[in-house]
Design an enzyme around this catalytic site. Structure first.
Site, PDB file in Angstrom:
ATOM      1  N   GLY A  21       0.806  -1.225   0.000  1.00 12.76           N
ATOM      2  CA  GLY A  21       0.000   0.000   0.000  1.00 12.76           C
ATOM      3  C   GLY A  21       0.836   1.271   0.000  1.00 12.76           C
ATOM      4  N   ILE A  22       0.365   2.252   0.723  1.00  9.51           N
ATOM      5  CA  ILE A  22       1.026   3.561   0.755  1.00  9.51           C
ATOM      6  C   ILE A  22       2.443   3.434   1.306  1.00  9.51           C
ATOM      7  CG2 ILE A  22       0.967   5.831   1.867  1.00  9.51           C
ATOM      8  CD1 ILE A  22      -2.144   5.631   1.729  1.00  9.51           C
ATOM      9  N   TYR A 156     -11.392   4.956  14.063  1.00  9.12           N
ATOM     10  CA  TYR A 156     -10.355   5.381  13.113  1.00  9.12           C
ATOM     11  C   TYR A 156     -10.277   6.909  13.053  1.00  9.12           C
ATOM     12  CZ  TYR A 156      -7.899   5.634   8.560  1.00  9.12           C
ATOM     13  OH  TYR A 156      -7.010   5.907   7.532  1.00  9.12           O
ATOM     14  N   LYS A 160      -7.036   9.158  14.111  1.00  6.66           N
ATOM     15  CA  LYS A 160      -6.327  10.002  13.137  1.00  6.66           C
ATOM     16  C   LYS A 160      -6.325  11.469  13.574  1.00  6.66           C
ATOM     17  CE  LYS A 160      -4.961   6.857  10.225  1.00  6.66           C
ATOM     18  NZ  LYS A 160      -3.526   6.585  10.002  1.00  6.66           N
ATOM     19  N   THR A 191      -5.700   1.373  -2.307  1.00  6.49           N
ATOM     20  CA  THR A 191      -4.814   0.397  -1.634  1.00  6.49           C
ATOM     21  C   THR A 191      -5.688  -0.754  -1.126  1.00  6.49           C
ATOM     22  OG1 THR A 191      -5.083   1.210   0.621  1.00  6.49           O
ATOM     23  CG2 THR A 191      -3.403   2.320  -0.718  1.00  6.49           C
ATOM     24  N   TRP A 251     -14.627  20.927   0.127  1.00 10.94           N
ATOM     25  CA  TRP A 251     -16.086  21.082  -0.056  1.00 10.94           C
ATOM     26  C   TRP A 251     -16.792  21.002   1.279  1.00 10.94           C
ATOM     27  CZ3 TRP A 251     -17.290  17.594  -4.931  1.00 10.94           C
ATOM     28  CH2 TRP A 251     -17.214  18.403  -6.104  1.00 10.94           C
TER      29      TRP A 251
HETATM   30  P1  NDP Z   1      -2.849  -1.098   3.941  1.00  8.88           P
HETATM   31  O1  NDP Z   1      -3.861  -1.851   4.697  1.00  8.88           O
HETATM   32  O2  NDP Z   1      -2.697  -1.356   2.488  1.00  8.88           O
HETATM   33  O3  NDP Z   1      -1.408  -1.225   4.617  1.00  8.88           O
HETATM   34  C1  NDP Z   1      -1.268  -1.059   6.004  1.00  8.88           C
HETATM   35  C2  NDP Z   1       0.069  -1.574   6.405  1.00  8.88           C
HETATM   36  O4  NDP Z   1       0.192  -1.455   7.836  1.00  8.88           O
HETATM   37  C3  NDP Z   1       0.254  -3.046   6.069  1.00  8.88           C
HETATM   38  O5  NDP Z   1       1.532  -3.238   5.536  1.00  8.88           O
HETATM   39  C4  NDP Z   1       0.079  -3.716   7.412  1.00  8.88           C
HETATM   40  O6  NDP Z   1       0.804  -4.917   7.577  1.00  8.88           O
HETATM   41  C5  NDP Z   1       0.684  -2.684   8.331  1.00  8.88           C
HETATM   42  N1  NDP Z   1       0.312  -2.945   9.710  1.00  8.88           N
HETATM   43  C6  NDP Z   1      -0.928  -3.182  10.213  1.00  8.88           C
HETATM   44  N2  NDP Z   1      -0.871  -3.436  11.513  1.00  8.88           N
HETATM   45  C7  NDP Z   1       0.437  -3.372  11.862  1.00  8.88           C
HETATM   46  C8  NDP Z   1       1.137  -3.541  13.077  1.00  8.88           C
HETATM   47  N3  NDP Z   1       0.504  -3.833  14.222  1.00  8.88           N
HETATM   48  N4  NDP Z   1       2.485  -3.389  13.075  1.00  8.88           N
HETATM   49  C9  NDP Z   1       3.149  -3.108  11.933  1.00  8.88           C
HETATM   50  N5  NDP Z   1       2.539  -2.942  10.748  1.00  8.88           N
HETATM   51  C10 NDP Z   1       1.191  -3.070  10.713  1.00  8.88           C
HETATM   52  O7  NDP Z   1      -3.216   0.437   4.176  1.00  8.88           O
HETATM   53  P2  NDP Z   1      -2.826   1.766   3.372  1.00  8.88           P
HETATM   54  O8  NDP Z   1      -1.557   1.584   2.655  1.00  8.88           O
HETATM   55  O9  NDP Z   1      -4.015   2.209   2.667  1.00  8.88           O
HETATM   56  O10 NDP Z   1      -2.623   2.729   4.624  1.00  8.88           O
HETATM   57  C11 NDP Z   1      -1.366   3.189   5.071  1.00  8.88           C
HETATM   58  C12 NDP Z   1      -1.600   4.346   6.015  1.00  8.88           C
HETATM   59  O11 NDP Z   1      -2.296   5.381   5.311  1.00  8.88           O
HETATM   60  C13 NDP Z   1      -2.479   3.991   7.219  1.00  8.88           C
HETATM   61  O12 NDP Z   1      -2.024   4.674   8.363  1.00  8.88           O
HETATM   62  C14 NDP Z   1      -3.840   4.511   6.802  1.00  8.88           C
HETATM   63  O13 NDP Z   1      -4.669   4.788   7.901  1.00  8.88           O
HETATM   64  C15 NDP Z   1      -3.438   5.755   6.043  1.00  8.88           C
HETATM   65  N6  NDP Z   1      -4.467   6.242   5.142  1.00  8.88           N
HETATM   66  C16 NDP Z   1      -4.905   5.485   4.092  1.00  8.88           C
HETATM   67  C17 NDP Z   1      -5.878   5.976   3.254  1.00  8.88           C
HETATM   68  C18 NDP Z   1      -6.416   5.213   2.095  1.00  8.88           C
HETATM   69  O14 NDP Z   1      -7.390   5.673   1.460  1.00  8.88           O
HETATM   70  N7  NDP Z   1      -5.845   4.065   1.734  1.00  8.88           N
HETATM   71  C19 NDP Z   1      -6.466   7.315   3.465  1.00  8.88           C
HETATM   72  C20 NDP Z   1      -5.915   8.021   4.585  1.00  8.88           C
HETATM   73  C21 NDP Z   1      -4.959   7.498   5.382  1.00  8.88           C
HETATM   74  P3  NDP Z   1       0.136  -6.359   7.449  1.00  8.88           P
HETATM   75  O15 NDP Z   1       0.353  -6.716   6.042  1.00  8.88           O
HETATM   76  O16 NDP Z   1       0.912  -7.180   8.405  1.00  8.88           O
HETATM   77  O17 NDP Z   1      -1.313  -6.230   7.846  1.00  8.88           O
END
Ligand code: NDP
Length: 251
Positions: A21-22, A156, A160, A191, A251
């Protein structure tokens, strides 16, 4: 007058949740800008794969455990002798009507999305305050500024909002000692986290029609801002919350 420096050459950068993801796109962008990247990820398979791709290190890390975060930070500092940047990216979302959220679910979201960010900041500060420099980038969300619709996600959103204000609090405390702390607040980004919502027509239509640009963001569009905040080009920025949302919150 000198030109802005966007390079991360020779920087040691840690990305939590950098396996996908991000976080993965941030790690890729940091590497492309010259950094050595450490993937601090809970999932050993995706974490190791990402580190291999980036010729970096993988350290199994659970951000809900302060001892796990401490051990990871200490290992990076011991190996490299410095830490230039920490990106607190790991996060989860749960979509349960608030009246039905269990104690366990509330704690789970808070422990990853807010406690985990604090643990990362506190542990890396032990290194950065001694070395007298460093940048911390917390991944917040526009959900910390508005409440999303139509899906329920109060834990959530609250976590945040905490991340955004924690960023400002730490920025003020540590600015005079060389650490810059900034936040990025993305809107809807494509993502695994948003996959379920995109498959639900009512959610997808509301998300897109509420975004002036009429589309989701790409993880690379968040990563670009992270590189800027880690680079010397952003040297006068601390305590900022940079919103990357295609105009959603306008908006
Ligand atoms: P994903 O679910 O794609 O990725 C999240 C990542 O966090 C995964 O690699 C996951 O690992 C890891 N993770 C979860 N729990 C833990 C833990 N306890 N310890 C270590 N790593 C952990 O999410 P996104 O890429 O979409 O999100 C990334 C960030 O961006 C987050 O903070 C999210 O809240 C924020 N965000 C995302 C948005 C969106 O639209 N996608 C919008 C706004 C903010 P594992 O594979 O082990 O689960």
């Amino acid at each position: 007058m000198s030109q802005p420096n966007y390079s991360l050459e020779s920087q040691i950068v840690i990305v939590t949740g950098g396996g996908r993801g991000i976080g993965l796109e941030i790690a890729r962008a940091m590497k492309a800008s010259g950094a050595f990247v450490v993937i601090a990820e809970a999932d050993a398979i995706v974490g190791a794969e990402s580190a291999l791709e980036l010729q970096g290190d993988f350290i199994a890390t659970d951000v809900t455990s302060s001892s796990s975060v401490r051990a990871m930070v200490q290992a990076v500092a011991a190996k490299h002798g410095r830490i230039d940047c920490l990106v607190n990216n790991a996060g989860i979302c749960r979509n349960t009507p608030s009246e039905d959220v269990s104690d366990d679910e509330w704690r789970l979201v808070m422990s990853i999305d807010l406690d985990g960010v604090f643990y990362g900041c506190r542990e890396v500060a032990q290194i950065m305050l001694k070395q007298g420099f460093g940048t911390i980038i917390n991944i917040g969300s526009m959900s910390g500024m508005i409440s999303n619709r139509p899906q329920p996600q109060s834990a959530y959103n609250a976590a945040k909002a905490g991340v955004i204000h924690l960023t400002k609090s730490l920025a003020g405390e540590w600015a005079s000692r060389g650490i810059r702390v900034n936040c990025i607040s993305p809107g809807y980004i494509g993502t695994p986290m948003t996959k379920l919502g995109l498959e639900t027509p009512e959610w997808r239509d509301t998300w897109l029609s509420s975004t002036p640009m009429g589309r989701l963001g790409e993880p690379t569009e968040v990563a670009a801002v992270a590189v800027f905040l880690a680079s010397p080009a952003s040297s006068f920025m601390t305590g900022s919350n940079v919103v990357v949302d295609g105009g959603y919150t306008s908006w």
